[in-house]
Design a protein around this motif. Structure first.
Motif, PDB file in Angstrom:
ATOM      1  N   GLN A  87      36.709  36.656  39.294  1.00  0.00           N
ATOM      2  CA  GLN A  87      35.935  36.324  40.617  1.00  0.00           C
ATOM      3  C   GLN A  87      35.539  34.986  40.641  1.00  0.00           C
ATOM      4  OE1 GLN A  87      31.990  39.021  41.517  1.00  0.00           O
ATOM      5  NE2 GLN A  87      31.876  38.449  39.561  1.00  0.00           N
ATOM      6  N   ASP A  88      36.490  34.436  38.859  1.00  0.00           N
ATOM      7  CA  ASP A  88      35.402  32.647  39.127  1.00  0.00           C
ATOM      8  C   ASP A  88      37.539  32.158  39.553  1.00  0.00           C
ATOM      9  OD1 ASP A  88      33.759  32.845  38.149  1.00  0.00           O
ATOM     10  OD2 ASP A  88      34.561  33.349  36.084  1.00  0.00           O
ATOM     11  N   GLY A  89      38.553  33.301  40.417  1.00  0.00           N
ATOM     12  CA  GLY A  89      39.735  32.849  40.581  1.00  0.00           C
ATOM     13  C   GLY A  89      39.338  31.867  42.056  1.00  0.00           C
ATOM     14  N   GLU A  90      40.394  31.137  42.077  1.00  0.00           N
ATOM     15  CA  GLU A  90      40.531  30.417  43.532  1.00  0.00           C
ATOM     16  C   GLU A  90      41.405  31.272  44.778  1.00  0.00           C
ATOM     17  OE1 GLU A  90      39.441  26.859  43.885  1.00  0.00           O
ATOM     18  OE2 GLU A  90      38.221  26.492  41.379  1.00  0.00           O
ATOM     19  N   GLY A  91      41.023  31.016  45.934  1.00  0.00           N
ATOM     20  CA  GLY A  91      41.142  31.459  46.679  1.00  0.00           C
ATOM     21  C   GLY A  91      40.649  32.693  46.957  1.00  0.00           C
ATOM     22  N   ARG A  92      42.072  33.449  47.528  1.00  0.00           N
ATOM     23  CA  ARG A  92      41.380  34.938  48.050  1.00  0.00           C
ATOM     24  C   ARG A  92      41.165  36.049  46.581  1.00  0.00           C
ATOM     25  NH1 ARG A  92      43.357  39.014  52.183  1.00  0.00           N
ATOM     26  NH2 ARG A  92      45.373  39.062  50.587  1.00  0.00           N
ATOM     27  N   LYS A  93      40.646  36.515  46.140  1.00  0.00           N
ATOM     28  CA  LYS A  93      40.595  37.677  44.629  1.00  0.00           C
ATOM     29  C   LYS A  93      40.831  39.046  44.679  1.00  0.00           C
ATOM     30  CE  LYS A  93      37.420  33.903  44.099  1.00  0.00           C
ATOM     31  NZ  LYS A  93      37.199  33.210  44.842  1.00  0.00           N
ATOM     32  N   VAL A  94      42.069  39.316  44.719  1.00  0.00           N
ATOM     33  CA  VAL A  94      42.808  40.017  45.131  1.00  0.00           C
ATOM     34  C   VAL A  94      42.949  40.530  43.580  1.00  0.00           C
ATOM     35  CG1 VAL A  94      45.056  41.674  45.947  1.00  0.00           C
ATOM     36  CG2 VAL A  94      43.879  39.464  46.949  1.00  0.00           C
ATOM     37  N   ALA A  95      42.327  42.496  43.502  1.00  0.00           N
ATOM     38  CA  ALA A  95      42.828  43.018  42.103  1.00  0.00           C
ATOM     39  C   ALA A  95      44.192  44.228  43.254  1.00  0.00           C
ATOM     40  CB  ALA A  95      41.804  43.827  41.851  1.00  0.00           C
ATOM     41  N   ILE A  96      45.176  44.419  41.729  1.00  0.00           N
ATOM     42  CA  ILE A  96      45.926  45.165  42.484  1.00  0.00           C
ATOM     43  C   ILE A  96      45.861  46.040  41.036  1.00  0.00           C
ATOM     44  CG2 ILE A  96      48.481  46.299  42.048  1.00  0.00           C
ATOM     45  CD1 ILE A  96      48.647  42.462  43.454  1.00  0.00           C
TER      46      ILE A  96
END
Length: 458
Positions: free
Chosen positions: A351-360
């Protein structure tokens, strides 16, 4: 290697020496089970595996300069010395125990369900501020890997930090008998290896086998916030040192603040005083690792300044929340392993990432009869977070994806039949500037997903 003559080796592992008298008093330079890593003067220990028998390489290793070999087979009279044993693997364990006894250095044994490796790295970073430390490399933490780690020790090493991984009852007892730790550290009791250990009570029982071999003058360091470990008040007369976020612990942290992917700032309180620090890796779980390292630092006489410097020098390993920046994405490579606790922690940090947060995400292995429910639990948790997309593959991850979609209908959730299908779709689904978490159990081979994302350019 100190006192590791062929005569001493034969006695230590209960083997029979076959060779000339002159070679009996020669020390080996190293001990290896890998014929590719043979060096001049080493001892080669052939292991019989399911596919390869190390005995087939004996002639080859002698040609490459090995001084001697162990052997489960009668080799007859040879022009090189060898030691006949009943079991090469048991002999390897016996030799590791004997070698540690010769060195007389403190051993810190680290186990737990989640965070063993990062805690080991953090503890090594701290203690390296004062001591020459040898630590476990890679996944050399089982009944074969731990002895090989021990054999890397040399006279200049003042301390060994050994990661100890298990999947069944009795395995920790075997490892602890070799290591005889002065300090036993347990990070937490979670859901892992449930196929054999059944439930968290089983995990607790298996992990705490380490207590049986803690030295009488030793220490026990435990996560006091863990509901299982907090109940441990005495270990054969040793009072555990406990760490956590609760002030009841001997060492605790507060004023915790996320600094994005730069890490987590906090104040650590100890009986010797308090200090502010930046743990250079994101996630509240990393504060626990810093606290464990702090406990070890205090027990081994480091100053608070040294402990702080050690924490701030920490470097993550590849595959363990290693952040990679490409021209298109920010990738969180956390694909070495996964269980429900570590999966939730990594998703939270995403959640702390920049831009869209994508989980693979891929399957979590060895969860036993509750595997479907535990995947659904992680999916529901993912749906509760501020994420933009969740892409999954694997039989069990289908349940994870369904639970995430049910929890959050606005989340872009997709499940793919296999990894190849996932990789085919990623160029279409991903966007420039995405922050992408890649996580699954090691058996899913998600390192290939990371490599694919690193290669992908506009």
């Amino acid at each position: 290697m100190k006192n590791m003559t062929l005569e001493h080796i034969a006695n230590a592992c209960g083997g029979s020496y076959i060779g000339t008298e002159g070679k009996k008093t020669v020390c080996v330079s190293d001990i290896t089970t890998d014929s590719r890593k043979v060096s001049d003067g080493c001892l080669f220990v052939p292991i019989q595996g399911s596919r390869v028998d190390g005995h087939d390489f004996i002639d080859q290793v002698i040609e490459k300069g090995a001084l001697a070999v162990l052997s489960e087979k009668d080799l007859g009279i040879q022009n090189f010395p060898y030691i006949r044993v009943e079991s090469s693997l048991k002999a390897l364990k016996d030799l590791a125990e004997y070698y540690l006894q010769q060195l007389k250095i403190p051993v810190i044994g680290i186990t737990g369900s989640v965070g063993k490796t990062s805690t080991k790295e953090m503890t090594a970073a701290v203690l390296s501020q004062k001591y020459h430390v040898l630590k476990t490399q890679g996944n050399f933490n089982n009944e074969l890997g731990l002895p090989l780690t021990v054999f890397r020790l040399r006279d200049e090493d003042e301390m060994a930090i050994l990661e100890m991984g298990i999947s069944d009852f009795g395995e920790m007892r075997t490892l602890a008998e070799i290591a005889r730790p002065k300090t036993a550290m347990i990070t937490n009791i979670g859901y892992c290896h449930l196929e054999n250990l059944k439930d968290r009570d089983g995990v607790f029982k298996a992990k705490t086998e380490i207590f049986e071999y803690v030295r009488d003058d030793g220490h026990v360091i435990l996560n006091g916030d863990d509901d299982k470990l907090e109940q441990v008040c005495d270990v054969h007369g040793i009072k555990p040192v406990k760490f956590g976020l609760n002030q009841k612990n001997d060492v605790y942290a507060d004023e915790i603040k996320s600094m994005g992917f730069s890490g987590v700032s906090c104040t650590i309180h100890t009986p010797a005083g308090s200090f502010k620090t930046l743990v250079p890796m994101p996630g509240k779980h990393m504060v626990y690792n810093a606290l464990a390292g702090t406990c070890a630092g205090i027990l081994y006489g480091l100053t608070l300044e040294q402990i702080k410097s050690g924490i701030e020098s920490f470097q993550p390993l590849e595959g363990r929340f290693h952040i990679i920046t490409t021209s298109r994405y920010q990738i969180i490579d956390d694909c070495y392993n996964a269980n429900p606790m570590s999966m939730k922690a990594s998703l939270e940090v995403l959640q702390d990432g920049e831009g869209r947060k994508v989980a693979i995400l891929g399957d979590m292995a060895e969860l036993g009869k509750d595997e479907k429910d535990l995947h659904e639990e992680v999916g529901t948790f993912a749906g509760s977070l501020k994420l933009d997309a969740l892409y999954c593959t694997g039989r069990l991850s289908e349940s994870l994806a369904a639970a995430a979609k049910k929890s959050n209908s606005k989340l872009d959730v997709r499940h793919f039949v296999d990894k190849d299908a996932l990789l085919d779709w990623l160029p279409i689904l991903l966007k420039d500037g995405d922050t992408i978490l890649v996580k699954a159990s090691h058996s899913m081979e998600f390192d290939k997903v990371v490599k694919y994302l690193e290669r992908e350019e506009k």
